[in-house]
Design a protein around this motif. Structure first.
Motif, short mmCIF file in Angstrom:
data_model
loop_
_atom_site.label_atom_id
_atom_site.label_comp_id
_atom_site.label_asym_id
_atom_site.label_seq_id
_atom_site.Cartn_x
_atom_site.Cartn_y
_atom_site.Cartn_z
N SER A 104 9.39 3.18 -2.21
CA SER A 104 9.32 3.56 -0.79
C SER A 104 10.09 2.57 0.07
N PHE A 105 9.95 1.30 -0.22
CA PHE A 105 10.65 0.24 0.52
C PHE A 105 12.16 0.43 0.42
N GLU A 113 13.29 3.62 2.33
CA GLU A 113 13.29 3.48 3.78
C GLU A 113 14.53 2.72 4.27
N ARG A 142 15.89 2.76 8.03
CA ARG A 142 14.64 2.37 8.68
C ARG A 142 14.21 0.98 8.21
N THR A 143 13.24 0.41 8.93
CA THR A 143 12.75 -0.94 8.61
C THR A 143 11.27 -0.86 8.26
N PRO A 144 10.93 -0.82 6.97
CA PRO A 144 9.53 -0.68 6.57
C PRO A 144 8.80 -2.02 6.51
N ASN A 145 7.48 -1.96 6.48
CA ASN A 145 6.65 -3.13 6.24
C ASN A 145 5.90 -2.88 4.93
N THR A 186 2.22 -0.78 3.62
CA THR A 186 2.22 0.25 2.57
C THR A 186 1.32 -0.14 1.42
N GLY A 244 10.64 3.14 11.44
CA GLY A 244 10.10 2.69 10.17
C GLY A 244 9.03 1.64 10.34
N GLN A 245 9.07 0.91 11.46
CA GLN A 245 8.01 -0.04 11.74
C GLN A 245 6.73 0.71 12.13
N LYS A 292 3.63 5.53 12.61
CA LYS A 292 4.94 5.11 12.15
C LYS A 292 6.00 5.44 13.21
#
Length: 362
Positions: free
Chosen positions: A84-85, A88, A93-96, A100, A336-337, A356
């Protein structure tokens, strides 16, 4: 209650398990094996969830006199968190990943298995306050503002929160370490883990390049449309980034440039002056509401990073989408944040909900 204590091998989870025992619960410790190759030992404060951590958790459980098991969640962790990371970032996008992991592993996969085995709750070493008021969970910031982890827990559903225990919510980290020392726990002075656990060297760009390869594109100036350079992939950038842009030609005004937007299809990274980062509105979806959805426009305080500052805002739900209007602009807000909404409260800010981020307006 029968309580499953999630023991990472650090001081926080060890003391949380100890307090669950002191409270009279029937406690069993479990360490989650999240790597298919856990042989690498951590160095200093880099990474977590290693073989060394598993052994530290086992020793703590022995001192507490509770049963201890290691559960293999590596395959699910790879699918739900790592893939997923990567996906994204590839999408601009910028995931955390910590959000997750908490959502998908510690409070979905773990809690699901715990409940199937007859446990009543899962206890963790997170710093957050949790209480039930007429059966409705109230998640609040911890007493230790510097260690508060309510942000990464705000995506948990009401049902997950009803079966969670956070014994450290009213404590400060220094007191937790002192307590661990008094209890004879060897992890009392063990450094906290930092960075992303599956990127122990801290080089996110290199990790993503190994997974995604090179996807060249242009660095474009927002003011003039001029191409300022080339890059090897949008996954190497985040909104608000200044350093390492690879700008070959300085902007006409000579001022620093920041990443303003990412377009994964064309590979375009648009850069511009700092003031163009200012965001006054946020759109978000996939909302979670511990105490129920907002009832009309609601005054709140929002946070968009785990260790970031807060901002006053008004939020409401329109056609299933969370819309946030900021009193003062924020910089560097990226799709994404996660945006977490709080209501100021003397007992610690109350989490109203999270969602999200899908877009912003300036």
């Amino acid at each position: 209650m029968r309580v499953l204590a999630a023991m990472s091998g650090g001081v926080d989870s060890a003391v949380a398990a100890a307090r669950a025992v002191d409270a009279g619960h029937d406690v069993v410790g479990v360490h989650l094996a999240l790597s298919a190759k856990p042989g690498t030992l951590r160095t200093g404060a880099r990474g977590c969830c290693t073989l060394e951590d598993s052994n530290d958790a086992r020793r703590a459980a022995d001192i507490l006199g509770i049963p201890f098991y290691v559960w293999d969640f590596a395959e699910r962790f790879t699918e739900e968190v790592i893939e997923s990371f990567v996906g994204e970032y590839a999408a601009g996008r910028t995931p955390n990943p910590c959000v997750t992991c908490n959502e998908k592993i510690k409070f979905e996969a773990l809690l699901e298995k715990a409940m199937a085995l007859g446990f009543d709750a899962v206890a963790t070493g997170h710093y957050a306050r949790l209480s039930l008021v007429d059966g409705v969970p109230e998640l609040r910031r911890s007493a230790d503002e510097g260690k508060d982890q309510s942000y990464v827990l705000a995506s948990l559903t009401p049902e997950q929160l009803r079966h969670s225990l956070f014994p450290l919510g009213d404590s400060h980290k220094s007191d937790v370490r002192d307590e661990a020392e008094r209890r004879g726990l060897a992890v009392a002075r063990k450094p906290d883990s930092h960075d992303i656990c599956f990127i122990p060297d801290g080089d996110t760009k290199k990790f993503l390049e190994r997974r995604l390869g090179e996807r060249p594109g242009d660095l474009v100036d927002a003011e003039t449309g001029a191409v300022l350079g080339r890059h090897t992939g949008v996954h190497g950038f985040t909104i608000g980034q200044r350093k390492g842009l690879g700008v070959e030609h300085p902007a006409a005004d000579g001022r620093p440039r920041y990443v303003l937007s990412l377009e994964p299809v064309s590979g375009t990274v648009t850069v511009g002056a700092a003031e163009r980062l200012a965001v006054r509105g946020i759109r978000a979806d996939r909302a979670v509401w511990p105490g129920g959805p907002l009832d009309g426009p609601t005054e709140c305080v929002i946070q968009v990073r785990a260790h970031g500052g807060t901002a006053d805002a008004v939020a409401e739900v329109v056609d299933g989408e969370v819309r946030v209007q900021l009193r003062e602009p924020l910089r560097g807000v990226a799709p994404g944040q996660v945006v977490v909404l709080y209501r100021p409260d003397p007992r610690g800010d109350l989490v109203l909900g999270s969602a999200k981020i899908s877009g912003t307006t300036s």
